[in-house]
Design a protein around this motif. Structure first.
Motif, PDB file in Angstrom:
ATOM      1  N   PHE A  66      64.619  48.132  30.617  1.00 20.94           N
ATOM      2  CA  PHE A  66      64.538  46.924  29.777  1.00 20.94           C
ATOM      3  C   PHE A  66      65.449  45.838  30.327  1.00 20.94           C
ATOM      4  N   SER A  67      65.199  44.612  29.878  1.00 18.77           N
ATOM      5  CA  SER A  67      66.114  43.507  30.192  1.00 18.77           C
ATOM      6  C   SER A  67      66.510  42.837  28.881  1.00 18.77           C
ATOM      7  N   LEU A  68      67.601  42.087  28.939  1.00 18.14           N
ATOM      8  CA  LEU A  68      68.176  41.512  27.714  1.00 18.14           C
ATOM      9  C   LEU A  68      68.511  40.047  27.913  1.00 18.14           C
ATOM     10  N   GLU A  69      68.628  39.327  26.811  1.00 14.19           N
ATOM     11  CA  GLU A  69      69.179  37.965  26.860  1.00 14.19           C
ATOM     12  C   GLU A  69      70.654  38.051  27.223  1.00 14.19           C
ATOM     13  N   GLU A  70      71.199  36.984  27.787  1.00 20.13           N
ATOM     14  CA  GLU A  70      72.636  36.938  28.049  1.00 20.13           C
ATOM     15  C   GLU A  70      73.368  36.671  26.722  1.00 20.13           C
ATOM     16  N   GLY A  71      74.530  37.202  26.554  1.00 21.66           N
ATOM     17  CA  GLY A  71      75.291  36.896  25.336  1.00 21.66           C
ATOM     18  C   GLY A  71      76.279  37.994  25.021  1.00 21.66           C
TER      19      GLY A  71
END
Ligand SMILES: O=C(O)C(=O)C[C@]1(C(=O)O)C=C[C@@H](O)C=C1
Length: 379
Positions: free
Chosen positions: A290-295
């Motif tokens: 999976f990939s994620l938003e930055e934060g």
């Protein structure tokens, strides 16, 4: 001799040019490879680093050109491989399961294929890519490829290929890897100046090779190194390879168990065109990417979906998102990553389904790579 430029099939497919997997797959004596063939003799060619796509292949830039010349087609050293009439046969009609692996006969990957599928027909492939594509194109039924080693860590190339291709993980197999130093008969430790092997194998024997003061040379696989030493009759070089490779290529074992730790285990994945139906009758594992938003805390939140449900994570690996490596956020540029996670639960378990539904709420991308039985043979 002209060295044929070998490029990965994936590269051709991704640039839109289609090409058969190998002209040699019609030859019953030919391995799956992308290589030059002459009618009577075959040349085994692997490419020099200058022909490779750098780290794309996950191999050291110090990979040397390796050419073994003029091996007669009927040589017992040659692996038996695809014949055209076998291509049409399904697995279920009583024929042996055909399993692609990277390397030549005597490679650890061949032993892993045989452990995963006893009595299978193990089919050698020159590149990891080729093994993936051999399954996709129905040339073989399965592929067995290394994914991590207890000393050397992850085989990053195969993580990347899992995403690039559309195969499913249907199992895993762990193999105890016991390296030997192999040389031609009559060659002793004191005669040796250099050592040839797969970069992973060289890394796994770092301490011994340093103690012996040998210059490392990386080649495509451990057994390929043994074969080269035998065919070229080298007297200043040894191979790091298996005892099985010594038998196949007629070398003597100069030193045994030379890996840095006696317990040296490589985990291999079993790949197929179709997923298996996950069960709950035994211990299952699921692999996702999976990939994620930055934060702040986003990765923490992602991992919490498992922790909240008491799901045990067994492996995590991050890889760069190649197409969009940098993402701008708040005036800064961040690297973007893909996260590969293995967790101990079956996709048939409601708790695993709930965890992934939860993860989907904030993941920018999610793919299940497979849900498969855990290899408990080494527990
Ligand atoms: O060269 C071989 O014999 C292989 O099967 C490859 C490979 C690897 O890629 O890690 C597999 C197992 C060992 O860890 C060393 C090398």
């Amino acid at each position: 001799m002209a060295v044929h430029t070998v490029r990965s099939l994936a590269t051709h497919l991704h640039t839109g040019t289609s090409r058969n997997i190998s002209p040699s797959h019609r030859n019953p004596n030919a391995a799956i490879r992308l290589s030059y063939r002459s009618p009577k003799l075959r040349r085994f060619i692997s490419v020099s680093s200058s022909l490779r796509e750098g780290n794309e292949h996950g191999k050291e830039n110090s990979v040397r050109a390796l050419e073994v010349k003029n091996i007669p087609e009927e040589s017992p050293l040659l692996p038996k491989a695809l014949s055209s009439n076998q291509l049409a046969e399904p697995v279920s009609n009583g024929s042996r399961v055909r399993v692609a692996y990277q390397g030549v006969r005597g490679a650890y990957s061949e032993s892993a294929a045989e452990k995963a599928y006893p009595n299978c027909e193990a089919v050698p492939c020159e590149e990891f890519d080729t093994a993936f594509e051999a399954v996709e194109r129905w040339l073989v039924d399965r592929a067995v490829l290394p994914i991590e080693n207890s000393l050397g860590g992850s085989i990053h190339r195969n993580y990347d290929l899992l995403l690039r291709h559309n195969l499913h993980i249907v199992g895993e197999v762990k193999l105890a890897v016991r390296h030997c130093l192999l040389a031609n008969h009559g060659v002793n430790l004191v005669d040796l100046r250099r050592v040839l092997s797969h970069p992973q194998a060289l890394a796994q024997c770092e301490n011994t090779l340093t103690r012996l003061g040998l210059v490392r040379e990386a080649v495509d696989d451990t057994a390929g190194a043994a074969k080269l030493i035998a065919l070229e009759g080298l007297s200043d070089a040894a191979a790091v390879a298996s005892a099985k490779a010594a038998e196949i290529y007629g070398l003597s074992v100069v030193a045994e168990d030379i890996q840095d730790e006696s317990d040296n285990v490589t985990r291999f994945l079993m790949l197929a065109r179709e997923p298996i139906i996950p069960g709950t009758n035994k211990l299952f594992k699921t692999s996702i990417v999976f990939s994620l938003e930055e934060g702040p805390g986003v990765l923490f939140k992602a991992l919490a979906v498992f922790a909240l449900r008491q799901i045990n994570l067994t492996k995590m690996e991050s890889r760069p998102l190649r197409k969009t490596p940098l993402r701008a956020s708040g005036g800064l540029k961040y690297f973007d990553y893909l996260f590969y996670v293995d967790f101990e639960a079956s996709m048939a378990d409601e708790v695993a389904q709930n965890a992934l539904r939860h993860l989907e709420e904030f993941a920018t991308f999610l793919r299940v790579l497979g849900s498969y039985p855990v290899d408990t043979t080494m527990l």
